[in-house]
Design a protein around this motif. Structure first.
Motif, PDB file in Angstrom:
ATOM      1  N   ASP A   1      15.934  37.180   6.042  1.00 52.85           N
ATOM      2  CA  ASP A   1      16.476  37.878   4.608  1.00 52.85           C
ATOM      3  C   ASP A   1      16.028  36.991   3.365  1.00 52.85           C
ATOM      4  OD1 ASP A   1      17.629  39.220   2.611  1.00 52.85           O
ATOM      5  OD2 ASP A   1      19.555  39.283   3.543  1.00 52.85           O
ATOM      6  N   ALA A   2      15.180  37.488   2.641  1.00 51.85           N
ATOM      7  CA  ALA A   2      14.475  36.922   1.422  1.00 51.85           C
ATOM      8  C   ALA A   2      15.528  36.459   0.741  1.00 51.85           C
ATOM      9  CB  ALA A   2      13.490  37.498   0.844  1.00 51.85           C
ATOM     10  N   ASN A   3      16.654  37.610   0.419  1.00 53.30           N
ATOM     11  CA  ASN A   3      17.689  37.299  -0.474  1.00 53.30           C
ATOM     12  C   ASN A   3      19.015  36.370  -0.240  1.00 53.30           C
ATOM     13  OD1 ASN A   3      16.118  39.007  -2.219  1.00 53.30           O
ATOM     14  ND2 ASN A   3      16.976  41.002  -1.160  1.00 53.30           N
TER      15      ASN A   3
ATOM     16  N   HIS B   1      14.044  41.468  -4.914  1.00 52.89           N
ATOM     17  CA  HIS B   1      13.898  42.880  -4.660  1.00 52.89           C
ATOM     18  C   HIS B   1      12.996  43.041  -3.589  1.00 52.89           C
ATOM     19  CE1 HIS B   1      15.970  43.869  -8.456  1.00 52.89           C
ATOM     20  NE2 HIS B   1      15.418  42.987  -8.827  1.00 52.89           N
ATOM     21  N   CYS B   2      12.612  41.967  -2.867  1.00 59.43           N
ATOM     22  CA  CYS B   2      11.574  42.331  -1.605  1.00 59.43           C
ATOM     23  C   CYS B   2      12.196  42.339  -0.199  1.00 59.43           C
ATOM     24  CB  CYS B   2      10.455  41.133  -1.734  1.00 59.43           C
ATOM     25  SG  CYS B   2       9.415  41.444  -0.384  1.00 59.43           S
ATOM     26  N   MET B   3      11.909  43.393   0.400  1.00 59.72           N
ATOM     27  CA  MET B   3      12.687  43.574   1.756  1.00 59.72           C
ATOM     28  C   MET B   3      11.535  43.346   2.789  1.00 59.72           C
ATOM     29  SD  MET B   3      15.617  44.117   1.435  1.00 59.72           S
ATOM     30  CE  MET B   3      16.228  44.785   2.844  1.00 59.72           C
ATOM     31  N   MET B   4      10.457  42.998   2.425  1.00 58.71           N
ATOM     32  CA  MET B   4       9.037  42.843   3.339  1.00 58.71           C
ATOM     33  C   MET B   4       9.477  41.823   4.503  1.00 58.71           C
ATOM     34  SD  MET B   4       5.324  42.095   2.417  1.00 58.71           S
ATOM     35  CE  MET B   4       5.546  42.435   0.679  1.00 58.71           C
ATOM     36  N   SER B   5      10.357  40.554   4.128  1.00 58.60           N
ATOM     37  CA  SER B   5      10.437  39.668   5.167  1.00 58.60           C
ATOM     38  C   SER B   5      11.551  40.121   6.184  1.00 58.60           C
ATOM     39  CB  SER B   5      10.872  38.357   4.469  1.00 58.60           C
ATOM     40  OG  SER B   5      11.294  37.309   5.496  1.00 58.60           O
ATOM     41  N   ASN B   6      12.535  40.828   5.470  1.00 52.08           N
ATOM     42  CA  ASN B   6      13.699  41.380   6.346  1.00 52.08           C
ATOM     43  C   ASN B   6      13.007  42.301   7.384  1.00 52.08           C
ATOM     44  OD1 ASN B   6      14.656  40.786   3.518  1.00 52.08           O
ATOM     45  ND2 ASN B   6      16.469  41.377   4.126  1.00 52.08           N
TER      46      ASN B   6
ATOM     47  N   GLY C   1      15.861  33.208   3.313  1.00 58.70           N
ATOM     48  CA  GLY C   1      15.342  33.224   4.426  1.00 58.70           C
ATOM     49  C   GLY C   1      13.807  33.583   4.601  1.00 58.70           C
ATOM     50  N   CYS C   2      13.184  33.814   3.374  1.00 60.71           N
ATOM     51  CA  CYS C   2      11.775  34.465   3.423  1.00 60.71           C
ATOM     52  C   CYS C   2      10.650  33.924   4.491  1.00 60.71           C
ATOM     53  CB  CYS C   2      11.272  34.601   1.917  1.00 60.71           C
ATOM     54  SG  CYS C   2       9.831  35.357   1.627  1.00 60.71           S
ATOM     55  N   ALA C   3      10.175  34.586   5.010  1.00 61.18           N
ATOM     56  CA  ALA C   3       9.014  34.469   6.012  1.00 61.18           C
ATOM     57  C   ALA C   3       7.578  34.244   5.090  1.00 61.18           C
ATOM     58  CB  ALA C   3       9.084  35.029   7.194  1.00 61.18           C
ATOM     59  N   HIS C   4       7.718  34.659   3.875  1.00 65.35           N
ATOM     60  CA  HIS C   4       6.417  34.819   3.131  1.00 65.35           C
ATOM     61  C   HIS C   4       5.517  35.712   3.778  1.00 65.35           C
ATOM     62  CE1 HIS C   4       7.716  30.616   1.905  1.00 65.35           C
ATOM     63  NE2 HIS C   4       7.934  31.325   0.835  1.00 65.35           N
ATOM     64  N   SER C   5       5.904  37.086   4.261  1.00 63.59           N
ATOM     65  CA  SER C   5       5.155  37.917   4.916  1.00 63.59           C
ATOM     66  C   SER C   5       4.207  38.668   4.054  1.00 63.59           C
ATOM     67  CB  SER C   5       6.234  39.108   5.132  1.00 63.59           C
ATOM     68  OG  SER C   5       7.527  38.833   5.760  1.00 63.59           O
ATOM     69  N   CYS C   6       4.310  38.224   2.751  1.00 60.95           N
ATOM     70  CA  CYS C   6       3.144  38.748   1.762  1.00 60.95           C
ATOM     71  C   CYS C   6       2.043  37.815   1.921  1.00 60.95           C
ATOM     72  CB  CYS C   6       3.587  38.858   0.383  1.00 60.95           C
ATOM     73  SG  CYS C   6       4.078  37.417  -0.366  1.00 60.95           S
ATOM     74  N   ARG C   7       2.258  36.730   2.301  1.00 62.47           N
ATOM     75  CA  ARG C   7       1.159  35.637   2.534  1.00 62.47           C
ATOM     76  C   ARG C   7       0.338  35.806   3.931  1.00 62.47           C
ATOM     77  NH1 ARG C   7       2.939  30.569  -1.180  1.00 62.47           N
ATOM     78  NH2 ARG C   7       3.617  31.741  -2.979  1.00 62.47           N
TER      79      ARG C   7
ATOM     80  N   LEU D   1       4.868  32.489  -7.167  1.00 65.88           N
ATOM     81  CA  LEU D   1       5.672  33.592  -7.532  1.00 65.88           C
ATOM     82  C   LEU D   1       5.251  34.710  -6.465  1.00 65.88           C
ATOM     83  CD1 LEU D   1       4.150  35.653 -10.702  1.00 65.88           C
ATOM     84  CD2 LEU D   1       2.847  34.213  -9.150  1.00 65.88           C
ATOM     85  N   CYS D   2       6.394  35.728  -6.173  1.00 65.11           N
ATOM     86  CA  CYS D   2       6.337  36.698  -5.359  1.00 65.11           C
ATOM     87  C   CYS D   2       5.466  37.913  -5.823  1.00 65.11           C
ATOM     88  CB  CYS D   2       7.765  37.511  -5.456  1.00 65.11           C
ATOM     89  SG  CYS D   2       8.860  36.410  -4.468  1.00 65.11           S
ATOM     90  N   VAL D   3       4.865  38.591  -4.838  1.00 67.88           N
ATOM     91  CA  VAL D   3       4.072  39.678  -5.282  1.00 67.88           C
ATOM     92  C   VAL D   3       4.731  40.657  -5.713  1.00 67.88           C
ATOM     93  CG1 VAL D   3       3.917  40.694  -2.857  1.00 67.88           C
ATOM     94  CG2 VAL D   3       1.869  41.054  -4.604  1.00 67.88           C
ATOM     95  N   GLY D   4       6.259  40.773  -5.287  1.00 70.25           N
ATOM     96  CA  GLY D   4       7.162  41.869  -5.566  1.00 70.25           C
ATOM     97  C   GLY D   4       8.093  41.139  -6.446  1.00 70.25           C
ATOM     98  N   TYR D   5       8.833  41.912  -7.442  1.00 68.67           N
ATOM     99  CA  TYR D   5       9.988  41.256  -8.209  1.00 68.67           C
ATOM    100  C   TYR D   5      10.891  40.183  -7.116  1.00 68.67           C
ATOM    101  CZ  TYR D   5       9.384  44.071 -12.676  1.00 68.67           C
ATOM    102  OH  TYR D   5       8.976  44.696 -13.755  1.00 68.67           O
TER     103      TYR D   5
HETATM  104  S1  SF4 Z   1       7.544  38.206   1.348  1.00 67.63           S
HETATM  105 FE1  SF4 Z   1       8.781  36.737   0.378  1.00 67.63          FE
HETATM  106  S2  SF4 Z   1       7.419  35.514  -1.078  1.00 67.63           S
HETATM  107 FE2  SF4 Z   1       6.541  37.442  -0.483  1.00 67.63          FE
HETATM  108  S3  SF4 Z   1       6.998  38.967  -1.934  1.00 67.63           S
HETATM  109 FE3  SF4 Z   1       8.820  38.969  -0.514  1.00 67.63          FE
HETATM  110  S4  SF4 Z   1      10.283  37.641  -1.113  1.00 67.63           S
HETATM  111 FE4  SF4 Z   1       8.406  37.195  -2.361  1.00 67.63          FE
END
Ligand code: SF4
Length: 400
Positions: free
Chosen positions: A189-191, A178-183, A194-200, A171-175
């Motif tokens: 663009d996670a939405n 609604h996460c723009m970290m990867s963008n 294309g999410c790069a899993h930046s939270c990981r 699961l995502c660390v954000g909803y």
């Molecule tokens: S970076 Fe990707 S996997 Fe991490 S919270 Fe955001 S959308 Fe989810």
């Protein structure tokens, strides 16, 4: 009471068939357009046709994922694309964008629309809004809904909308949605998948004065595992148990579907007890080298319960082979990994519990037409002789 649906991810044709073979009641998959998981081998129209035919022959359903959030310029091709998908007779669509849902509902009012978890729906009134606006028939809840509120939602939505709940996977660390970290960090663009899993990623954590607190900090969450909550969830009226993981391996899909389908079978046969749940939990842990948690099930989790730290757990089980057919004197297998006659194996399958401590008495290379003492080519046929009784489709793992 309708039996709950086990809904599995399918990242490609092989995984789709594997999920169905391991008793998933439904699978979800994306086409080449309008689906998240842009890096999964999304399906061509011909592949979707093939998988729908395979699923329907095996009494399973196929939901097509069209759950990107459309930017301007992405909308114009949707109408002709949905027409092509509808011709393939899928069992429903999982969507997040109101434009996409509206096009489907207006043009195909009888088709099932599932509101994706990308909409992060946490209450029944929001779910009903989608039901009234675009005829949505099912809501995939946000993973952040706790059990008490989930039960309230299913009660309020009874006979109006089905509720689908994530029981296993990441699961995502954000909803979600609604996460723009990867963008922001990698222009991916996670939405739109294309999410790069930046939270990981591994981050340096510093206090407000810049003093280093941790050299290796990750925001990554533990995976969810709800096999011990199946009875509670069924009795609360959940219609579908969703497994996350369109990017995950074949072994992962088989392991998850096998354990959850066995657990559901146990539940309906009145024999899902603590011992069997433990057995399933132990086996599910072999699918991925990540810790699991109940996430939000019991309310707001603590950091310790939720966050995955820099724990590196080596995989202890390797995917070794699939039993393709029974032959005179043994089993014709398809190899998946290197192994030798000195290894020990365990085998799981849809018709039996895990069989442990299996030894291979002899190995025969079908292509080379000779006895060998090791398998060193993946995706080749070998004949194994063993005292264990195996079934077609069983999967062997190396344990030692
Ligand atoms: S970076 Fe990707 S996997 Fe991490 S919270 Fe955001 S959308 Fe989810």
């Amino acid at each position: 009471m309708n039996k709950v649906e086990l809904l599995a991810p399918a990242g490609n044709l092989e995984k789709a068939k594997m999920a169905i073979d391991f008793n998933a009641n439904a699978i979800y998959l994306g086409g080449k357009k309008y689906s998240l998981r842009a890096r999964a081998n999304n399906f061509s129209l011909d592949e979707i046709k093939e998988v729908i035919s395979y699923a329907h022959k095996n009494k399973a359903k196929v939901y097509l994922v069209t759950n990107i959030l459309c930017h301007n310029g992405m909308t114009k091709d949707f109408k002709p694309y949905i027409k092509q998908l509808m011709a393939l007779k899928p069992d429903g669509f999982i969507c997040a964008d109101p434009y996409i849902m509206n096009v489907i509902h207006t043009n195909y009012p009888n088709v099932d629309i599932h509101v994706s978890t990308q909409q992060s729906i946490c209450n029944s009134k929001s779910a009903l809004w989608w039901h009234k606006s675009v005829g949505a028939t099912r809501v995939v809840t946000a993973r952040e809904v706790d059990f008490i509120n989930l039960a309230k939602m299913t009660k309020a939505l009874k006979n109006k909308m089905e509720v689908e709940y994530f029981v296993h996977g990441a699961l995502c660390v954000g909803y979600s949605g609604h996460c723009m970290m990867s963008n922001n960090l990698s222009l991916r663009d996670a939405n739109v998948g294309g999410c790069a899993h930046s939270c990981r990623w591994n981050w340096e954590l510093k206090d407000k004065n810049g003093k280093l607190i941790s050299k290796k900090f990750t925001m990554s969450t533990k995976d969810i595992c709800h096999v011990c909550h199946l009875s509670k969830l069924i009795e609360a009226g959940i219609a579908s148990f969703k497994v996350e993981g369109r990017m995950k391996s074949l072994h992962y899909i088989a392991t998850i579907c096998n354990n959850y389908s066995h657990a559901l079978k146990d539940y309906y046969a009145n024999r899902l007890n603590a011992k069997r749940i433990k057995m399933y939990e132990n086996d599910l842990a072999k699918a991925a080298n990540r810790d699991t948690s109940f996430a939000w099930f019991n309310g707001q989790p603590t950091q310790k319960q939720m966050l995955y730290r820099d724990v590196q757990k080596p995989l202890t089980q390797n995917f070794a082979f699939i039993v393709d057919k029974k032959v005179k004197g043994g089993y014709d297998i398809i190899s998946k990994n290197f192994f030798t006659c000195n290894n020990t194996f365990e085998v799981f399958g849809k018709n039996h519990d895990l069989i442990s401590n299996i030894k291979i008495i002899s190995l025969y290379d079908v292509k080379e037409k000779m006895a060998v003492d090791r398998v060193n080519k993946p995706m080749y046929h070998y004949i194994i002789k063993t005292k264990a009784k195996l079934d077609i489709g069983d999967i062997g793992r190396i344990t030692k």
